[in-house]
Design a protein around this motif. Structure first.
Motif, PDB file in Angstrom:
ATOM      1  N   ALA A 170       6.058  -4.812   3.419  1.00  9.70           N
ATOM      2  CA  ALA A 170       5.847  -4.396   2.027  1.00  9.70           C
ATOM      3  C   ALA A 170       4.357  -4.198   1.753  1.00  9.70           C
ATOM      4  O   ALA A 170       3.950  -3.233   1.094  1.00  9.70           O
ATOM      5  CB  ALA A 170       6.434  -5.432   1.079  1.00  9.70           C
ATOM      6  N   ARG A 171       3.525  -5.134   2.272  1.00  9.76           N
ATOM      7  CA  ARG A 171       2.078  -4.989   2.118  1.00  9.76           C
ATOM      8  C   ARG A 171       1.598  -3.714   2.826  1.00  9.76           C
ATOM      9  O   ARG A 171       0.715  -3.002   2.327  1.00  9.76           O
ATOM     10  CB  ARG A 171       1.356  -6.199   2.707  1.00  9.76           C
ATOM     11  N   GLN A 172       2.179  -3.452   4.001  1.00  8.96           N
ATOM     12  CA  GLN A 172       1.781  -2.266   4.748  1.00  8.96           C
ATOM     13  C   GLN A 172       2.081  -1.010   3.933  1.00  8.96           C
ATOM     14  O   GLN A 172       1.253  -0.098   3.845  1.00  8.96           O
ATOM     15  CB  GLN A 172       2.521  -2.209   6.083  1.00  8.96           C
ATOM     16  N   ASN A 173       3.286  -0.956   3.331  1.00  8.93           N
ATOM     17  CA  ASN A 173       3.644   0.206   2.516  1.00  8.93           C
ATOM     18  C   ASN A 173       2.729   0.316   1.305  1.00  8.93           C
ATOM     19  O   ASN A 173       2.325   1.419   0.915  1.00  8.93           O
ATOM     20  CB  ASN A 173       5.104   0.101   2.073  1.00  8.93           C
ATOM     21  N   ALA A 174       2.413  -0.843   0.704  1.00 16.52           N
ATOM     22  CA  ALA A 174       1.538  -0.832  -0.475  1.00 16.52           C
ATOM     23  C   ALA A 174       0.144  -0.332  -0.093  1.00 16.52           C
ATOM     24  O   ALA A 174      -0.456   0.467  -0.812  1.00 16.52           O
ATOM     25  CB  ALA A 174       1.458  -2.227  -1.086  1.00 16.52           C
ATOM     26  N   ILE A 175      -0.365  -0.821   1.044  1.00 11.48           N
ATOM     27  CA  ILE A 175      -1.686  -0.394   1.494  1.00 11.48           C
ATOM     28  C   ILE A 175      -1.673   1.104   1.809  1.00 11.48           C
ATOM     29  O   ILE A 175      -2.600   1.836   1.459  1.00 11.48           O
ATOM     30  CB  ILE A 175      -2.122  -1.204   2.734  1.00 11.48           C
ATOM     31  N   ALA A 176      -0.596   1.576   2.465  1.00 11.18           N
ATOM     32  CA  ALA A 176      -0.506   2.998   2.776  1.00 11.18           C
ATOM     33  C   ALA A 176      -0.503   3.834   1.495  1.00 11.18           C
ATOM     34  O   ALA A 176      -1.169   4.874   1.419  1.00 11.18           O
ATOM     35  CB  ALA A 176       0.755   3.271   3.597  1.00 11.18           C
ATOM     36  N   SER A 177       0.233   3.358   0.475  1.00 12.20           N
ATOM     37  CA  SER A 177       0.275   4.092  -0.795  1.00 12.20           C
ATOM     38  C   SER A 177      -1.095   4.100  -1.464  1.00 12.20           C
ATOM     39  O   SER A 177      -1.532   5.123  -2.014  1.00 12.20           O
ATOM     40  CB  SER A 177       1.318   3.449  -1.729  1.00 12.20           C
ATOM     41  N   ARG A 178      -1.779   2.941  -1.419  1.00 11.48           N
ATOM     42  CA  ARG A 178      -3.107   2.872  -2.028  1.00 11.48           C
ATOM     43  C   ARG A 178      -4.087   3.786  -1.310  1.00 11.48           C
ATOM     44  O   ARG A 178      -4.903   4.467  -1.939  1.00 11.48           O
ATOM     45  CB  ARG A 178      -3.600   1.430  -2.007  1.00 11.48           C
TER      46      ARG A 178
END
Length: 223
Positions: free
Chosen positions: A134-142
């Motif tokens: 989830a953090r990875q997806n959030a970082i990718a989105s950011r």
């Protein structure tokens, strides 16, 4: 023990703190996810081996329990034949089987405890892995959002935009000049009928005045 050590390290890790310290959070979280996935595979493999060992020990325990019953029957048979010596030896063998069975039960209890620990660790690892993904997806989105914002700022404030607007202004000036020239040509266009007639009237008057002036000068010469 190495697997348990890695699992404990993962559980104790503060992912937010790790990412805050990292120079490249996206790369760091990929490494964390890879470590978790590898550890999860190892824990599951260890759990599978423990399950297999537990099944084998339970089969051995069943055989030992059957052996105990067999020696009990033999001891009873020897006593029924007044062979107390044989009965005693049969009981000794039964005790050996009993001791071995108790040892197996203790090992089975340890394996069961280990399996419960594995199950808990697997559940925690899966939760940590979900959090990391989830953090990875959030970082990718950011990161994607940041790149989009940077492109927008570059488009709004960069040289390319300024050059484009400069070209627009140049084209607008050319259009204004062309329109002005067209308007000027319209003003200098062919004369109208009324204007030509007025010019003819003016020309007649000039001719009459010229003729009168000539006549006057001619009379002066005669005098």
């Amino acid at each position: 023990m190495a697997v348990f050590s890695r699992v404990r390290d993962i559980f104790a890790a503060n992912m937010t703190e790790i990412l805050d310290r990292a120079e490249d959070p996206a790369r760091m979280i990929r490494m964390i996810i890879l470590e978790m996935e590898e550890t999860l595979v190892e824990v599951r493999a260890s759990a599978a081996r423990a399950i297999a060992d537990g099944k084998e020990m339970r089969r051995a325990l069943s055989r030992l329990e059957a052996l105990q019953n067999s020696w009990t029957e033999k001891a009873e048979l020897a006593l029924s034949k007044d062979r107390e010596d044989l009965a005693k030896q049969a009981l000794i063998e039964r005790q050996k089987a009993t001791d071995m069975a108790e040892g197996l039960r203790e090992e089975i209890e340890q394996i069961d405890a280990t399996l419960r620990s594995y199950e808990a660790d697997i559940a925690k690892l899966q939760a940590k892995l979900r959090e990391a993904r989830a953090r990875q997806n959030a970082i990718a989105s950011r990161l994607e959002s940041a790149v989009s914002r940077a492109k927008a700022r570059e488009l709004l404030h960069g040289n390319r935009t300024e050059d484009a607007f400069s070209r627009f202004e140049m084209l607008e000036r050319r259009a204004d000049l062309a329109e002005g020239q067209a308007d000027a040509l319209a003003l200098e266009g062919p004369k109208g009928l009324e204007e030509e007639l007025n010019e003819l009237r003016s020309s007649d008057k000039v001719d009459e005045e010229l003729a009168a002036l000539k006549a006057k000068m001619a009379e002066r010469k005669k005098d």
